[in-house]
Scaffold this motif. Structure first.
Motif, PDB file in Angstrom:
ATOM      1  N   LEU A   1      11.562 -27.615  13.810  1.00 32.62           N
ATOM      2  CA  LEU A   1      12.980 -27.549  14.056  1.00 32.62           C
ATOM      3  C   LEU A   1      13.064 -25.735  14.734  1.00 32.62           C
ATOM      4  CD1 LEU A   1      12.948 -29.586  11.978  1.00 32.62           C
ATOM      5  CD2 LEU A   1      15.134 -28.882  11.025  1.00 32.62           C
ATOM      6  N   TYR A   2      13.890 -25.664  15.455  1.00 29.19           N
ATOM      7  CA  TYR A   2      14.207 -24.383  16.307  1.00 29.19           C
ATOM      8  C   TYR A   2      15.782 -24.206  16.082  1.00 29.19           C
ATOM      9  CZ  TYR A   2       9.866 -26.266  18.667  1.00 29.19           C
ATOM     10  OH  TYR A   2       8.908 -26.761  18.876  1.00 29.19           O
ATOM     11  N   PHE A   3      16.008 -22.735  15.672  1.00 25.94           N
ATOM     12  CA  PHE A   3      17.456 -22.410  15.403  1.00 25.94           C
ATOM     13  C   PHE A   3      17.667 -20.997  16.243  1.00 25.94           C
ATOM     14  CE2 PHE A   3      16.546 -24.790  11.595  1.00 25.94           C
ATOM     15  CZ  PHE A   3      17.544 -25.584  11.582  1.00 25.94           C
ATOM     16  N   ALA A   4      19.055 -21.028  16.508  1.00 23.88           N
ATOM     17  CA  ALA A   4      19.483 -19.780  17.170  1.00 23.88           C
ATOM     18  C   ALA A   4      18.857 -19.579  18.583  1.00 23.88           C
ATOM     19  CB  ALA A   4      19.331 -18.677  16.294  1.00 23.88           C
ATOM     20  N   TRP A   5      18.250 -18.420  18.820  1.00 21.83           N
ATOM     21  CA  TRP A   5      17.825 -18.162  20.129  1.00 21.83           C
ATOM     22  C   TRP A   5      16.625 -18.869  20.604  1.00 21.83           C
ATOM     23  CZ3 TRP A   5      13.256 -15.655  20.242  1.00 21.83           C
ATOM     24  CH2 TRP A   5      12.949 -14.798  19.099  1.00 21.83           C
ATOM     25  N   ALA A  44      10.018 -24.919  10.536  1.00 21.26           N
ATOM     26  CA  ALA A  44      11.330 -24.477  11.059  1.00 21.26           C
ATOM     27  C   ALA A  44      11.088 -22.916  11.728  1.00 21.26           C
ATOM     28  CB  ALA A  44      12.569 -24.366  10.334  1.00 21.26           C
ATOM     29  N   PHE A  45      11.432 -22.792  13.063  1.00 23.57           N
ATOM     30  CA  PHE A  45      11.003 -21.280  13.491  1.00 23.57           C
ATOM     31  C   PHE A  45      12.639 -20.728  13.869  1.00 23.57           C
ATOM     32  CE2 PHE A  45       7.080 -23.408  14.578  1.00 23.57           C
ATOM     33  CZ  PHE A  45       6.259 -22.266  14.098  1.00 23.57           C
ATOM     34  N   PHE A  46      12.873 -19.599  13.347  1.00 28.63           N
ATOM     35  CA  PHE A  46      14.158 -18.945  13.658  1.00 28.63           C
ATOM     36  C   PHE A  46      13.861 -17.424  13.695  1.00 28.63           C
ATOM     37  CE2 PHE A  46      13.622 -21.065   9.367  1.00 28.63           C
ATOM     38  CZ  PHE A  46      13.630 -19.592   8.576  1.00 28.63           C
ATOM     39  N   PRO A  47      15.001 -16.822  14.169  1.00 27.39           N
ATOM     40  CA  PRO A  47      14.880 -15.182  14.133  1.00 27.39           C
ATOM     41  C   PRO A  47      15.512 -14.798  12.700  1.00 27.39           C
ATOM     42  CG  PRO A  47      16.690 -15.975  15.492  1.00 27.39           C
ATOM     43  CD  PRO A  47      16.146 -17.342  14.840  1.00 27.39           C
TER      44      PRO A  47
END
Lengths: 81, 147
Positions: free
Chosen positions: A4-8, A73-76
């Motif tokens: 999963l990827y979030f934001a930028w 999940a990867f996110f800033p």
């Protein structure tokens, strides 16, 4: 596994989630695999200090093992509140 | 303990009124409300808040349980919204109830500090012509050190 990827990170890669077939043993190996795929992944993972990772919805780190993990999940860094 | 991650607005008055109502051993109730702040000089059209369904609720529950372990709390409430909000809209609230005010205040601050940096929300500011993700501040991370 589900990635999963979030934001930028989501915006740079261009999708919110995908199923990835991988033999990666650690988060770092998974990132290396993804980076080698396409420029948009390279762009998203260029600076790991700007990223956080969660394994099965728990914050983790890049050297953690992926053994038994179903969801990555990867996110800033988070900006709640 | 009640945790709600929701798109809809919440009624601050009704939430504050019903929180810990009837808990006669709780002498102190603290509420904090977070509001969408306009850009200096105006110009913020919207704040888009994204979150990680599933992890968000778990992360907030873990933070609230830690607060309950550290302070003598009768009850804890966390409401956090996501979606598109405009300046002046309420984003979130926390409420804590304790026998004495020190515990209620400290626990509310602890919850806020951890919600900022450990609950998976991300904010995007939408201006007239530009849009950008809000960067996490070093001071927000440093704020966790005092606990």
């Amino acid at each position: 596994m589900e990635v999963l990827y979030f934001a930028w990170v989501r915006e740079r890669i261009g999708l919110p989630r995908e199923t990835v077939e991988t033999g990666a043993e650690t988060v770092r190996q998974l990132i290396d695999e993804l980076r080698s795929r396409e420029a948009r992944y390279e762009a998203a993972f260029a600076d790991l200090s700007a990223l956080r990772v969660a394994l099965d919805q728990e914050l983790s780190d890049f050297d953690a093992t992926l053994s038994g993990v179903r969801e990555v999940a990867f996110f800033p860094p988070m900006t709640g509140g | 303990m009640r945790i709600s991650v929701q798109r809809e607005p919440f009624d601050l008055g009704a939430e504050a009124d019903s929180f810990a109502r009837g808990a006669t051993d709780m002498g102190a109730v603290v509420t904090f409300t977070g509001v969408v702040r306009d850009a200096p000089g105006g110009g913020l059209r919207a704040m888009e808040i994204e979150h990680y369904p599933g992890m968000t609720e778990k992360a907030i529950r873990t933070i609230a349980e830690e607060a309950q372990a550290r302070w003598s709390l009768g009850d804890v409430l966390v409401i956090h919204r996501y979606g598109s909000l405009v300046p002046g809209e309420r984003i979130m609230m926390v409420a804590t109830a304790a026998p004495h005010r020190k515990d209620a205040f400290e626990a509310a601050e602890y919850l806020m500090d951890y919600l900022k940096s450990r609950a998976p929300f991300w904010k995007k500011e939408i201006g007239a012509g530009e849009a950008g993700w809000v960067a996490a501040k070093d001071e927000d991370e440093a704020a966790l050190d005092r606990w």
